[in-house]
Design a protein around this motif. Structure first.
Motif, mmCIF file in Angstrom:
data_model
loop_
_atom_site.group_PDB
_atom_site.id
_atom_site.type_symbol
_atom_site.label_atom_id
_atom_site.label_comp_id
_atom_site.label_asym_id
_atom_site.label_seq_id
_atom_site.Cartn_x
_atom_site.Cartn_y
_atom_site.Cartn_z
ATOM 1 N N THR A 71 0.902 -1.323 0.013
ATOM 2 C CA THR A 71 0.078 0.114 0.104
ATOM 3 C C THR A 71 0.934 1.224 0.059
ATOM 4 O O THR A 71 0.521 2.147 -0.866
ATOM 5 C CB THR A 71 -1.010 -0.099 1.198
ATOM 6 N N THR A 72 1.904 1.202 0.855
ATOM 7 C CA THR A 72 2.713 2.283 1.018
ATOM 8 C C THR A 72 3.419 2.572 -0.428
ATOM 9 O O THR A 72 3.447 3.928 -0.852
ATOM 10 C CB THR A 72 3.893 2.350 2.009
ATOM 11 N N SER A 73 3.804 1.440 -0.996
ATOM 12 C CA SER A 73 4.647 1.651 -2.343
ATOM 13 C C SER A 73 3.586 2.083 -3.388
ATOM 14 O O SER A 73 4.174 2.972 -4.243
ATOM 15 C CB SER A 73 5.206 0.265 -2.896
ATOM 16 N N ALA A 74 2.225 1.888 -3.194
ATOM 17 C CA ALA A 74 1.383 2.235 -4.301
ATOM 18 C C ALA A 74 1.159 3.572 -4.283
ATOM 19 O O ALA A 74 1.198 4.282 -4.955
ATOM 20 C CB ALA A 74 0.213 1.393 -4.271
ATOM 21 N N VAL A 75 0.874 4.310 -3.151
ATOM 22 C CA VAL A 75 0.820 5.663 -2.844
ATOM 23 C C VAL A 75 2.047 6.665 -3.238
ATOM 24 O O VAL A 75 1.750 7.543 -4.119
ATOM 25 C CB VAL A 75 0.622 6.010 -1.265
#
Length: 306
Positions: A71-75
């Motif tokens: 999730t962090t990588s996607a954001v």
């Protein structure tokens, strides 16, 4: 944004840019109006757009291989891509202007058009433009300006030049060219696994340039990853020792972790280069505004006008 502009406005802008090139000394005997529009203005606009479209995949994978979480990588892939827009525009705008000017200068000194174009691209991409590219990558990965150090940049830029030579130059030159599958045409007719592999490579636009880009950039990318990571974690306190620890110990400080981290770097390049290579292999649509720009430059009516 360009799609929202009338064709006449885009044509006027391109014609004005060509006139500016002429005022700067680019002779029509060296580079015609069509060459300036097609090989430099259009090519760099498309190349910059392709890099922007591929950027989320790079920043997503970069953070993912550094254990940021899905999730962090996607954001961060989105925020990083947005963050680089002005620098990306400056980078490819510089290429669109500096490469034809350098090409014309080299032709005036006796080089053939083929030699001059090749040498001009190399000189521009591997000189001051590398600094812009460094800022693009560091900012996209989240490194703030106050975290960057002169020493880190002195290490970053040479490694980046190596990656640029194997990446940007290869992908930029293929834009608008004909795609050639890396597998022999006979595989298409053999049926079975060979036919399936051929179709897969055709769909993903896997050609020899894809492998040149992946292999040629992975080693340099690993060094760049290390510098970026230590800048993010240590900022102004970054030392060569920190980079050495990353390269020899990975994220966990062991030889196994170092090998694992390099494998992650290769996977990063495979993923990003796959997207980038596919984008660069797509046919480029004809621009009606370019025809209108040529008409403006040559003082004749635009197509469809009396």
């Amino acid at each position: 944004m360009a799609a929202l502009l009338p064709a006449e406005t885009k044509a006027s802008g391109m014609a004005g840019l060509v006139r500016t090139f002429r005022a700067l000394g680019i002779k029509e005997a060296n580079l015609s109006n069509t060459e300036l529009l097609e090989d430099h203005i259009k090519r760099n606009l498309v190349a910059g757009w392709n890099v922007f479209l591929a950027s989320p995949s790079f920043y997503f994978l970069w953070h993912l291989v550094h254990k940021a979480g899905f999730t962090t990588s996607a954001v961060r892939s989105i925020t990083g891509s947005v963050r680089i827009v002005p620098f990306l525009g400056l980078l490819y705008g510089t290429c669109a202007c500096a490469i034809p000017w350098t090409t014309s200068l080299l032709m005036d000194r006796g080089q053939s058009v083929t030699e001059a174009k090749s040498n001009a691209s190399t000189v521009v991409m591997l000189s001051g433009v590398a600094v812009l590219e460094a800022i693009v990558e560091l900012r996209g990965c989240g490194v703030a300006f106050n975290q960057m150090t002169v020493g880190a940049l002195l290490c970053f830029v040479p490694a980046l030049i190596g990656r640029l030579a194997a990446g940007v130059l290869v992908q930029q030159q293929k834009i608008g060219g004909e795609f050639h599958n890396v597998l022999p045409p006979a595989w298409k007719l053999d049926g079975g696994l060979k036919s399936s592999l051929y179709s897969l490579c055709e769909t993903l636009c896997i050609d020899t340039d894809f492998f040149k880009t992946v292999v040629g950039t992975s080693v340099f990318q690993h060094i760049l990853n290390g510098i970026t990571y230590v800048l993010l974690t240590h900022g102004q306190k970054t030392r060569m020792l920190h980079l050495g620890r990353y390269l020899t110990g990975g994220l966990d400080g062991t030889a196994a972790s170092a090998m694992q981290q390099f494998a992650r770097t290769v996977s990063l390049r495979l993923g990003f280069c796959g997207v980038w290579n596919w984008l660069g292999s797509q046919p480029v649509a004809h621009w009606e505004a370019m025809d209108q720009a040529l008409c403006l430059l040559e003082g004749r009516p635009a197509p469809g006008q009396a």
